[in-house]
Design a protein around this motif. Structure first.
Motif, short mmCIF file in Angstrom:
data_model
loop_
_atom_site.label_atom_id
_atom_site.label_comp_id
_atom_site.label_asym_id
_atom_site.label_seq_id
_atom_site.Cartn_x
_atom_site.Cartn_y
_atom_site.Cartn_z
N THR A 122 0.83 -1.19 0.00
CA THR A 122 0.00 0.00 0.00
C THR A 122 0.87 1.25 0.00
O THR A 122 1.82 1.34 0.77
CB THR A 122 -0.91 0.01 1.25
N ALA A 123 0.51 2.20 -0.86
CA ALA A 123 1.24 3.46 -0.90
C ALA A 123 0.93 4.27 0.36
O ALA A 123 -0.14 4.13 0.94
CB ALA A 123 0.83 4.26 -2.14
N PRO A 127 -0.48 7.13 2.39
CA PRO A 127 -1.50 8.15 2.08
C PRO A 127 -0.97 9.55 2.35
O PRO A 127 -0.01 9.74 3.10
CB PRO A 127 -2.64 7.81 3.04
N GLU A 128 -1.60 10.53 1.72
CA GLU A 128 -1.24 11.92 1.99
C GLU A 128 -1.50 12.20 3.46
O GLU A 128 -2.37 11.58 4.07
CB GLU A 128 -2.08 12.84 1.10
N GLU A 185 -6.77 5.99 6.01
CA GLU A 185 -7.41 4.80 5.45
C GLU A 185 -8.52 4.34 6.38
O GLU A 185 -8.31 4.21 7.59
CB GLU A 185 -6.36 3.70 5.29
N LYS A 208 -10.72 9.69 -1.20
CA LYS A 208 -9.87 9.19 -2.27
C LYS A 208 -9.88 7.68 -2.20
O LYS A 208 -9.97 7.11 -1.11
CB LYS A 208 -8.42 9.67 -2.10
N SER A 227 -7.36 4.70 -3.25
CA SER A 227 -6.00 4.47 -3.68
C SER A 227 -5.62 3.02 -3.40
O SER A 227 -5.80 2.55 -2.27
CB SER A 227 -5.06 5.42 -2.93
N ASP A 228 -5.12 2.35 -4.41
CA ASP A 228 -4.73 0.94 -4.27
C ASP A 228 -5.85 0.10 -3.69
O ASP A 228 -5.61 -0.82 -2.90
CB ASP A 228 -3.47 0.80 -3.41
#
Length: 117
Positions: free
Chosen positions: A2-3, A5-6, A11, A97, A99-100
């Motif tokens: 997992t990238a 997060p900003e 998450e 968002k 993401s992944d």
């Protein structure tokens, strides 16, 4: 993998855990948020309490487009957070968002909205 997060996004769940027409209460940085997947497949994050008398909206009904408070049947458009009935009410929306495959929400600087009693 997992990238990262900003910084302001947290998450909250995997995207596959929330199906179309479903809602779930989650906590984001200590703020209760109502997560919904609308009929168009989009994930929305709204304040979790009704602006009328602060009843928990997760006790209400969600049909994929409209969120209805169980206490006094106030209705909100799930995509925009705007009141349907009454039309002068509104729910705070939180940025989302995906993401992944994970759903991320930010609550920074956003306060719940309140309405007439």
């Amino acid at each position: 993998m997992t990238a990262t997060p900003e910084p302001d996004f947290h998450e909250v769940c995997e995207g596959d855990d929330l199906w179309v027409g479903e809602m779930r209460l989650c906590s984001v940085a200590g703020v209760k948020v109502l997560l919904l997947r609308t009929d168009d497949g989009e994930v929305r994050a709204l304040q979790s309490i009704c602006p009328h008398q602060e009843h928990p909206l997760d006790n209400g009904e969600f049909d994929g487009t409209t969120l209805t408070c169980a206490a006094h049947l106030w209705e909100f458009d799930a995509s925009s957070g705007h009141g349907v009935n009454p039309d002068d009410a509104e729910l705070a929306r939180y940025p989302v968002k995906v993401s992944d495959g994970n759903v991320l929400v930010s609550v920074k600087g956003i306060k719940p909205k309140y309405s007439h009693a």
